[in-house]
Write a protein that holds these residues in place. Structure first.
Motif, PDB file in Angstrom:
ATOM      1  N   UNK A 140     -22.673  21.920 109.833  1.00  0.00           N
ATOM      2  CA  UNK A 140     -22.188  21.702 111.060  1.00  0.00           C
ATOM      3  C   UNK A 140     -22.356  22.106 112.471  1.00  0.00           C
ATOM      4  N   UNK A 141     -22.107  21.036 113.175  1.00  0.00           N
ATOM      5  CA  UNK A 141     -22.218  21.592 115.171  1.00  0.00           C
ATOM      6  C   UNK A 141     -21.172  22.671 115.488  1.00  0.00           C
ATOM      7  N   UNK A 142     -22.050  23.707 115.548  1.00  0.00           N
ATOM      8  CA  UNK A 142     -22.457  24.429 116.156  1.00  0.00           C
ATOM      9  C   UNK A 142     -21.971  25.129 117.593  1.00  0.00           C
ATOM     10  N   UNK A 143     -20.994  23.781 118.817  1.00  0.00           N
ATOM     11  CA  UNK A 143     -20.603  24.234 119.732  1.00  0.00           C
ATOM     12  C   UNK A 143     -19.991  24.903 120.023  1.00  0.00           C
ATOM     13  N   UNK A 144     -19.168  25.123 121.081  1.00  0.00           N
ATOM     14  CA  UNK A 144     -18.547  26.181 121.329  1.00  0.00           C
ATOM     15  C   UNK A 144     -16.985  25.453 120.845  1.00  0.00           C
ATOM     16  N   UNK A 145     -16.186  26.725 120.075  1.00  0.00           N
ATOM     17  CA  UNK A 145     -14.851  26.420 119.216  1.00  0.00           C
ATOM     18  C   UNK A 145     -13.911  27.397 120.108  1.00  0.00           C
ATOM     19  N   UNK A 146     -12.998  27.562 121.052  1.00  0.00           N
ATOM     20  CA  UNK A 146     -11.621  27.920 121.381  1.00  0.00           C
ATOM     21  C   UNK A 146     -11.387  28.735 120.253  1.00  0.00           C
ATOM     22  N   UNK A 147     -10.753  29.963 120.811  1.00  0.00           N
ATOM     23  CA  UNK A 147      -9.766  31.065 120.646  1.00  0.00           C
ATOM     24  C   UNK A 147      -8.782  30.119 120.606  1.00  0.00           C
ATOM     25  N   UNK A 148      -7.466  29.947 119.817  1.00  0.00           N
ATOM     26  CA  UNK A 148      -6.556  30.025 119.114  1.00  0.00           C
ATOM     27  C   UNK A 148      -5.835  30.966 118.635  1.00  0.00           C
ATOM     28  N   UNK A 149      -5.351  32.139 118.377  1.00  0.00           N
ATOM     29  CA  UNK A 149      -4.553  32.994 117.313  1.00  0.00           C
ATOM     30  C   UNK A 149      -4.146  34.155 117.919  1.00  0.00           C
ATOM     31  N   UNK A 150      -3.622  35.009 116.680  1.00  0.00           N
ATOM     32  CA  UNK A 150      -3.563  36.209 116.527  1.00  0.00           C
ATOM     33  C   UNK A 150      -4.222  37.751 117.391  1.00  0.00           C
ATOM     34  N   UNK A 151      -3.804  37.952 117.617  1.00  0.00           N
ATOM     35  CA  UNK A 151      -4.183  40.129 117.321  1.00  0.00           C
ATOM     36  C   UNK A 151      -3.554  40.927 116.950  1.00  0.00           C
ATOM     37  N   UNK A 152      -3.487  40.431 115.306  1.00  0.00           N
ATOM     38  CA  UNK A 152      -2.527  41.034 114.114  1.00  0.00           C
ATOM     39  C   UNK A 152      -3.093  42.513 113.868  1.00  0.00           C
ATOM     40  N   UNK A 153      -3.031  44.007 114.388  1.00  0.00           N
ATOM     41  CA  UNK A 153      -3.080  44.503 114.041  1.00  0.00           C
ATOM     42  C   UNK A 153      -3.014  45.550 112.875  1.00  0.00           C
ATOM     43  N   UNK A 154      -1.568  45.573 113.171  1.00  0.00           N
ATOM     44  CA  UNK A 154      -0.885  46.233 111.436  1.00  0.00           C
ATOM     45  C   UNK A 154       0.291  45.642 110.685  1.00  0.00           C
ATOM     46  N   UNK A 155       0.196  46.034 109.571  1.00  0.00           N
ATOM     47  CA  UNK A 155       1.160  45.146 109.312  1.00  0.00           C
ATOM     48  C   UNK A 155       2.434  45.715 109.180  1.00  0.00           C
ATOM     49  N   UNK A 156       3.001  47.016 109.916  1.00  0.00           N
ATOM     50  CA  UNK A 156       4.244  47.271 110.032  1.00  0.00           C
ATOM     51  C   UNK A 156       5.203  46.681 111.265  1.00  0.00           C
TER      52      UNK A 156
END
Length: 224
Positions: A191-207
């Protein structure tokens, strides 16, 4: 938010089983999720690469359709996965952990792109099924009516359902597990270990409201 809520002894027992399953899935997929900020902060692109591997190796080689055991196996070998992989792992672990009088459902929300696991009896009110959803970073088992994907009167799509006491995943697929482990090592090396930008969530709780719930056992059985 941190509230206390009363549940029946049966619900309390399933909630405890759900918490144990969540803990196990978190240990199995210790690199976390490629779409959670916490995992990216801890491991950078590692979780994304491992989740990619899990998704490339989760299909049955001869059959079409959804196969949660194979999906779970690929995720456990990779050590990472998003909500779908975590829900498949929860489905498998729950089937191993409860009796045949209960149903285990691997489900997908109809109002969002999110998968999780439900436990209960078909005679129960839908809001009192137990949700086992390991994806949030501070996950806990909750009643479905307390889950952030709960929609009254709108059941999630059932991807797979079965009774408890399924076979252990690793006993059935031991040879495939070894093969996947070798493939993962090759995949990560190439795998090419280059920087992969983050696109996602900060979902902490299930409630539904951010926070935790403490479930306290009452002496009352529900009538359905």
């Amino acid at each position: 938010m941190n509230i206390t809520k009363e549940v029946t002894p049966e619900e309390k027992r399933l909630l405890e089983i759900g918490d144990a399953v969540i803990k196990q899935v978190k240990q199995d997929l210790h690199f976390g999720s490629s779409n959670q900020q916490e995992s990216y902060n801890a491991y950078g692109p590692e979780a994304k690469l491992r989740t990619r591997f899990a998704r490339q190796h989760n299909a049955h080689p001869q059959k079409e359709g959804r196969h949660p055991r194979r999906m779970a196996l690929a995720a456990v070998v990779a050590g990472a996965g998003n909500c779908g992989e975590m829900a498949a792992c929860a489905y498998v672990r729950c089937r191993e952990s409860i009796g045949p009088q209960y149903q285990v459902l691997w489900v997908s929300a109809r109002n969002a792109d999110h998968s999780f696991c439900l436990l209960g009896k078909l005679s129960w009110f839908q809001g009192h099924f137990i949700v086992v959803d390991p994806w949030p970073t501070q996950a806990q088992a909750v009643l479905y009516e307390d889950h952030f994907m709960y929609t009254l009167g709108k059941l999630p799509e059932v991807l797979k359902r079965n009774n408890g006491k399924g076979a252990n995943i690793f006993n059935k697929y031991a040879q495939e597990q070894l093969a996947l482990e070798r493939q993962l090592e090759e995949f990560l090396q190439s795998a090419k270990r280059t920087h992969i930008p983050f696109r996602g969530y900060n979902q902490q709780y299930v409630t539904r409201e951010p926070g935790t719930i403490t479930y306290r056992q009452s002496g009352v059985q529900r009538c359905y």
